[in-house]
Design an enzyme around this catalytic site. Structure first.
Site, short mmCIF file in Angstrom:
data_model
loop_
_atom_site.label_atom_id
_atom_site.label_comp_id
_atom_site.label_asym_id
_atom_site.label_seq_id
_atom_site.Cartn_x
_atom_site.Cartn_y
_atom_site.Cartn_z
N THR A 1 0.86 -1.18 0.00
CA THR A 1 0.00 0.00 0.00
C THR A 1 0.90 1.23 0.00
OG1 THR A 1 -1.78 -1.13 1.18
CG2 THR A 1 -1.78 1.28 1.24
N LYS B 1 -7.52 1.22 -2.87
CA LYS B 1 -7.11 0.86 -1.50
C LYS B 1 -7.32 2.04 -0.56
CE LYS B 1 -5.41 -1.52 1.89
NZ LYS B 1 -4.08 -2.14 1.93
N LYS C 1 -0.03 5.44 8.48
CA LYS C 1 0.69 5.60 7.21
C LYS C 1 -0.29 5.64 6.06
CE LYS C 1 2.11 2.26 4.81
NZ LYS C 1 1.68 1.50 3.60
#
Length: 290
Positions: free
Chosen positions: A97, A172, A240
């Protein structure tokens, strides 16, 4: 069967690479800590290498699942990076990701050397990786995706191309935005139940089949009730990811006030010592507030 390389053997990559072997593919691996790569090879029968380039040499497909943008650049680029060892026509599939920006950057760098690049972040957590039932959201050229799809189906229950390079990462981001809101809502609901003197398990047994139901509710309510937070995706990693979402929203004009607020709630959890707690630990913050 294909010759595959897998770069990054964390809690996700380790079992994903194992599924490739179980499906009959020839697999080489690389991990920043070589002893972990060797342990994987001893367990699964593949071959461990000490550089991404060595692992990628001669591979038809090179998969990566590392930590962040910088980690991905490090395994792709440079004299010992995977791109230096890949042959023309090979396909790089990134399961990390990361930002859509670095994805498009590496898509271009791969194209310059005749290599295809598919961004393919995953959702489903460690359990999904171990059980081979991940959701894989993909971006990139259709031909490259079509070639890589059967490989990804080894560990993915749902594998889909959403568009050109970066579309997988953008999808995502949608996933993480939704999860953040779901977990905060679930935390508030269960915290309210506790304060009202209700039994969390009995409440969820009634409501999980209705409109309030979710994967988070079904799979996390019991551990949340027991104040256990070592069951999945860590707060550090969620922050993150939410940082990527918020930065991208600044670029495309999306309004994410709830996501921004929940990101700060996760910062509070970090400050409580919960950097490695799983994301359902938002309820622990509410309990601390009283």
């Amino acid at each position: 069967m294909a010759k595959c390389a897998f770069l990054g053997l964390g809690v996700m990559g380790y079992p994903m690479a194992g599924h490739l072997v179980a499906a009959g593919h020839e697999v080489t691996v690389y991990n920043r800590t070589f002893t972990k790569a060797q342990a994987w090879a001893d367990q699964h029968g593949g071959t461990a290498h000490d550089t991404p380039r060595a692992a990628a040499e001669g591979a038809d497909f090179v998969m990566a699942c590392v930590g962040n943008d910088d980690d991905l650049r490090a395994v792709c680029l440079g004299d010992e990076g995977a791109f230096a060892g890949m042959v023309q026509g090979a396909i790089f599939v990134d399961h990390t990701t990361v930002s859509a920006k670095v994805t498009r950057e590496l898509y271009g760098a791969a194209a310059d050397i005749g290599v295809s690049f598919v961004d393919a972040p995953v959702s489903g957590g460690q359990a999904g990786a171990e059980n081979g039932v991940l959701s894989v959201m993909c971006g990139g050229d259709a031909a490259a995706y079509d070639a890589a799809e059967p490989i990804m189906q080894v560990y993915g229950r749902t594998v889909k191309r959403l568009g050109d390079s970066g579309a997988g990462q953008l999808t995502k981001m949608v996933n993480q935005i939704c999860i953040a809101g779901l977990v905060q809502g679930l935390s508030e609901g269960l915290h309210f139940a506790e304060k009202a003197g209700l039994d969390i398990r009995e409440v969820v047994d009634v409501i999980q089949g209705g409109a309030a139901g979710s994967w988070q509710m079904v799979n996390r309510h019991a551990t949340m009730a027991d104040d256990e937070f070592n069951h999945g995706f860590a707060v550090d990693w969620m922050r993150k990811d939410l940082g990527i979402c918020l930065a991208t929203a600044d670029e495309n004009g999306a309004s994410l006030p709830g996501t921004a607020l929940i990101d700060q709630f996760y910062k509070d959890v970090q400050n409580m010592g919960g950097a490695r707690w799983d994301t359902s630990s938002l309820i622990k913050r509410l309990r601390a507030l009283g």
